[in-house]
Scaffold this motif. Structure first.
Motif, PDB file in Angstrom:
ATOM      1  N   GLN A  44       1.355 -40.392  25.784  1.00 51.33           N
ATOM      2  CA  GLN A  44       1.483 -41.110  24.514  1.00 51.33           C
ATOM      3  C   GLN A  44       2.921 -41.551  24.260  1.00 51.33           C
ATOM      4  N   VAL A  45       3.874 -40.663  24.571  1.00 48.49           N
ATOM      5  CA  VAL A  45       5.291 -40.987  24.357  1.00 48.49           C
ATOM      6  C   VAL A  45       5.719 -42.116  25.293  1.00 48.49           C
ATOM      7  N   GLY A  48       3.953 -45.366  24.427  1.00 52.74           N
ATOM      8  CA  GLY A  48       4.494 -45.961  23.203  1.00 52.74           C
ATOM      9  C   GLY A  48       5.799 -46.696  23.458  1.00 52.74           C
ATOM     10  N   ILE A  49       6.699 -46.069  24.234  1.00 51.37           N
ATOM     11  CA  ILE A  49       7.991 -46.703  24.535  1.00 51.37           C
ATOM     12  C   ILE A  49       7.784 -47.959  25.382  1.00 51.37           C
ATOM     13  N   GLY A  51       5.076 -49.781  25.506  1.00 49.73           N
ATOM     14  CA  GLY A  51       4.418 -50.769  24.654  1.00 49.73           C
ATOM     15  C   GLY A  51       5.410 -51.519  23.772  1.00 49.73           C
ATOM     16  N   VAL A  52       6.344 -50.783  23.163  1.00 50.81           N
ATOM     17  CA  VAL A  52       7.377 -51.420  22.335  1.00 50.81           C
ATOM     18  C   VAL A  52       8.267 -52.323  23.187  1.00 50.81           C
TER      19      VAL A  52
END
Length: 203
Positions: A44-45, A48-49, A51-52
């Motif tokens: 997830q971490v 998320g990074i 994805g951003v």
């Protein structure tokens, strides 16, 4: 000397978007590197990074193409998206700088309880066990768990959490001002005439 000409506005806008492209590639690269070398096991971490980073890359690419081609529609949507990113980033950065000790501890505990893989990463890297107390009946990824008494992770995290939040908030605040500069440059650049185009053409 003010940057009021068409070419100067175009070059400034291209420079800002090239900076965003480099930042996005850096974010994707660091996240992938951390996952590859096992520094971060939480998908997830990392996701998320990445994805951003991908989102920022495509926004910067749209702004770069719009600036080079002086494309009115592309520049308009780029300006709207960049303004929304500015609002979100400015709000989050301000929150990071304004958060007090109690709120910080509560957020850390919520984050700790949400992901078991993140707990293992923190325990291994900081050599600690548990958040607020060490449970000897549970497993722990820290090296100290097998032979010595371990400290709680809350104590170690809180030593640097305030500094990290101030650093992240400061960096976010800095980049949020470059985003509002990009919005202003895009707005002005859209309304300027290309000196190489037909002088009678209406933009």
């Amino acid at each position: 000397m003010s940057c009021s000409g068409f070419t100067c506005s175009k070059n400034c806008l291209c420079a800002i978007n090239l900076l965003y492209v480099m930042v996005s590639m850096l974010m994707i690269g660091i996240a992938a590197w951390g996952k590859w070398f096992g520094l971060v096991s939480s998908f997830q971490v990392v996701g998320g990074i990445i994805g951003v980073g991908v989102f920022l890359f495509f926004v910067a690419l749209a702004g770069l193409i719009g600036a080079i081609k002086h494309h009115q529609v592309l520049l308009f949507f780029y300006m709207i998206i960049l303004f929304l990113v500015f609002v979100v980033q400015f709000s989050v950065s301000s929150a990071c700088l304004a958060i007090n000790k109690e709120q910080q501890n509560h957020l850390l505990e919520v984050g700790w309880n949400n992901s078991r893989s993140t707990q293992r990463d923190v325990e291994k890297s900081l050599d600690c066990c548990g958040f607020s107390h060490v449970d000897v009946n549970e497993t722990c990824a820290a090296a100290c768990f097998s032979h010595t008494k371990c400290d709680t992770c809350a104590a170690k995290i809180q030593e640097h959490a305030g500094e990290v939040l101030r650093f992240v908030g400061g960096i976010g605040l800095f980049f949020s001002f470059t985003e509002i500069l990009g919005v202003w440059l895009t707005y002005r650049y859209r309304n300027q005439k290309d000196p190489r185009a037909n002088p009678s053409a209406f933009l």
